[in-house]
Design an enzyme around this catalytic site. Structure first.
Site, PDB file in Angstrom:
ATOM      1  CB  SER A  23      46.117  31.867  36.047  1.00  9.76           C
ATOM      2  OG  SER A  23      47.178  32.398  36.755  1.00  9.76           O
ATOM      3  CG  HIS A  55      46.886  30.166  41.826  1.00  7.94           C
ATOM      4  ND1 HIS A  55      48.049  30.059  41.112  1.00  7.94           N
ATOM      5  CD2 HIS A  55      46.089  30.983  41.117  1.00  7.94           C
ATOM      6  CE1 HIS A  55      47.947  30.787  40.016  1.00  7.94           C
ATOM      7  NE2 HIS A  55      46.772  31.369  40.009  1.00  7.94           N
ATOM      8  CG  HIS A  77      52.967  33.089  39.876  1.00  2.91           C
ATOM      9  ND1 HIS A  77      51.947  32.467  40.562  1.00  2.91           N
ATOM     10  CD2 HIS A  77      52.722  32.899  38.557  1.00  2.91           C
ATOM     11  CE1 HIS A  77      51.115  31.927  39.683  1.00  2.91           C
ATOM     12  NE2 HIS A  77      51.560  32.162  38.467  1.00  2.91           N
ATOM     13  CE1 TYR A  79      51.592  36.743  41.245  1.00  3.61           C
ATOM     14  CE2 TYR A  79      52.346  36.370  39.003  1.00  3.61           C
ATOM     15  CZ  TYR A  79      51.428  36.152  40.004  1.00  3.61           C
ATOM     16  OH  TYR A  79      50.344  35.351  39.783  1.00  3.61           O
ATOM     17  CD  GLU A  80      52.509  33.378  44.416  1.00  8.21           C
ATOM     18  OE1 GLU A  80      51.830  33.046  45.395  1.00  8.21           O
ATOM     19  OE2 GLU A  80      52.865  32.591  43.523  1.00  8.21           O
ATOM     20  CB  ALA A 107      46.449  32.496  32.014  1.00  6.02           C
ATOM     21  CG  MET A 204      52.778  37.925  34.753  1.00  7.21           C
ATOM     22  SD  MET A 204      51.643  38.606  35.968  1.00  7.21           S
ATOM     23  CE  MET A 204      50.806  39.876  34.988  1.00  7.21           C
ATOM     24  CB  SER A 205      54.241  31.536  35.062  1.00  7.39           C
ATOM     25  OG  SER A 205      53.448  31.134  33.964  1.00  7.39           O
ATOM     26  CG  ASN A 228      44.452  38.931  28.585  1.00  9.11           C
ATOM     27  OD1 ASN A 228      44.756  37.984  29.328  1.00  9.11           O
ATOM     28  ND2 ASN A 228      45.310  39.877  28.261  1.00  9.11           N
ATOM     29  CG  HIS A 240      43.548  37.296  38.563  1.00  8.32           C
ATOM     30  ND1 HIS A 240      44.580  36.639  37.922  1.00  8.32           N
ATOM     31  CD2 HIS A 240      43.060  36.421  39.479  1.00  8.32           C
ATOM     32  CE1 HIS A 240      44.701  35.420  38.439  1.00  8.32           C
ATOM     33  NE2 HIS A 240      43.789  35.274  39.380  1.00  8.32           N
TER      34      HIS A 240
HETATM   35  N1  HPA Z   1      49.922  39.788  30.522  1.00  8.77           N
HETATM   36  C1  HPA Z   1      50.670  39.070  31.396  1.00  8.77           C
HETATM   37  N2  HPA Z   1      50.256  37.954  31.948  1.00  8.77           N
HETATM   38  C2  HPA Z   1      49.034  37.503  31.613  1.00  8.77           C
HETATM   39  C3  HPA Z   1      48.205  38.196  30.733  1.00  8.77           C
HETATM   40  C4  HPA Z   1      48.670  39.407  30.141  1.00  8.77           C
HETATM   41  O1  HPA Z   1      47.992  40.073  29.350  1.00  8.77           O
HETATM   42  N3  HPA Z   1      47.057  37.484  30.623  1.00  8.77           N
HETATM   43  C5  HPA Z   1      47.201  36.391  31.429  1.00  8.77           C
HETATM   44  N4  HPA Z   1      48.392  36.407  32.029  1.00  8.77           N
END
Ligand code: HPA
Length: 265
Positions: A23, A55, A77, A79-80, A107, A204-205, A228, A240
């Protein structure tokens, strides 16, 4: 699972190194690859198409310092709604065309309190908290049925990247990545629990692709961009947009690190 019809131009190019851009990190393909060609996923028969906003979904292939690379600008992903077999189909395709080294980027939210947004973390290991495994019900006889996972992320190449970072004053962290399905971010209680389990970052990946790459005996390197502080550590709401903005703010530093990694591979 039937392999997608891999375009001849990719097979002919014979890439040695695969890159998955996470991401907000897709810019790398445009910034650092001497591009030879691009193949949108939609043009490949039997290939899924990425649905996440922002993306782009395509393979970009070319060279970085003379090394032939194939890069996923946009990944699939879980989750998609894709099956694990679809999420990891590009790794099978890369294996098929001869890729032996895979750089997986993402990310991630920082759990380790030493991490600040904009840091990079080399994955030393991972925790699969997806509740499933991409090798379940695997169709096909290639690779190892019960792959060893004692060193998913190649120690030797990691050491070279660590040395490069030191020599270039890059504050490169190293730690354990925990994968959840998403797409909701974690609760503060989950983040505390993951920290107790040993995770330094959460995302998440990456884990599905790394597992399949190890099945094929590929050398794997994982790099997280800590975009973050994870929920509860950060006192603000997670979005996001924040993830994308942080990734964008460290664009040249990320590109230098990944390009160096490729040149050392
Ligand atoms: N959690 C899960 N996935 C992420 C995060 C997070 O804080 N930041 C970027 N991808």
């Amino acid at each position: 699972m039937i392999l997608p019809k891999i375009p001849q131009e990719l097979t002919d190019f014979k890439p040695e190194i695969g890159l998955i851009l996470g991401s907000g990190l897709g810019f790398f393909a445009d910034d650092r690859i001497e591009v030879v060609g691009r193949v949108p996923y939609g043009d490949i028969e039997g290939f899924p198409v990425s649905t996440v906003q922002g993306h782009v979904g395509q393979f970009v292939y070319g060279t970085i310092e003379g090394k032939r690379v194939i890069c996923m600008q946009g990944r699939f992903h879980f989750y998609e709604g894709y099956a694990m077999s679809q999420v990891t189909l590009p790794i099978r395709a890369m294996h098929e065309i001869g890729v032996r080294t895979l750089f997986v980027t993402n990310a991630a939210g920082g759990i380790n309190l030493d991490f600040v947004p904009g840091n990079f973390m080399l994955l030393s290991d991972h925790i699969n908290a997806l509740g499933t495994n991409p090798l379940i019900a695997w169709k096909g006889s290639e690779g190892v049925q019960f792959p060893d996972m004692s060193e998913v992320y190649d120690g030797e190449l990691r050491a070279k990247i660590r040395d490069w970072a030191k020599a270039h004053s890059v504050d490169l962290k190293e730690g354990i990545y925990l994968a959840t399905t998403g797409p909701s971010f974690e609760t503060p209680a989950e983040v505390r629990a993951f920290g107790i389990l040993g995770a330094d970052a959460v995302g998440m990946s990456t884990v599905p692709e790394a597992i399949v790459a190890r099945k094929f005996g590929m050398r794997v390197i994982g790099i997280s961009c800590i975009t973050n502080a994870a929920a509860g550590i950060s006192k603000t709401e997670l979005t996001h947009e924040e993830v994308s903005e942080t990734a964008d703010s460290v664009r040249p530093q990320f590109a230098d690190l990944l390009a160096a990694g490729v040149s050392l591979a």
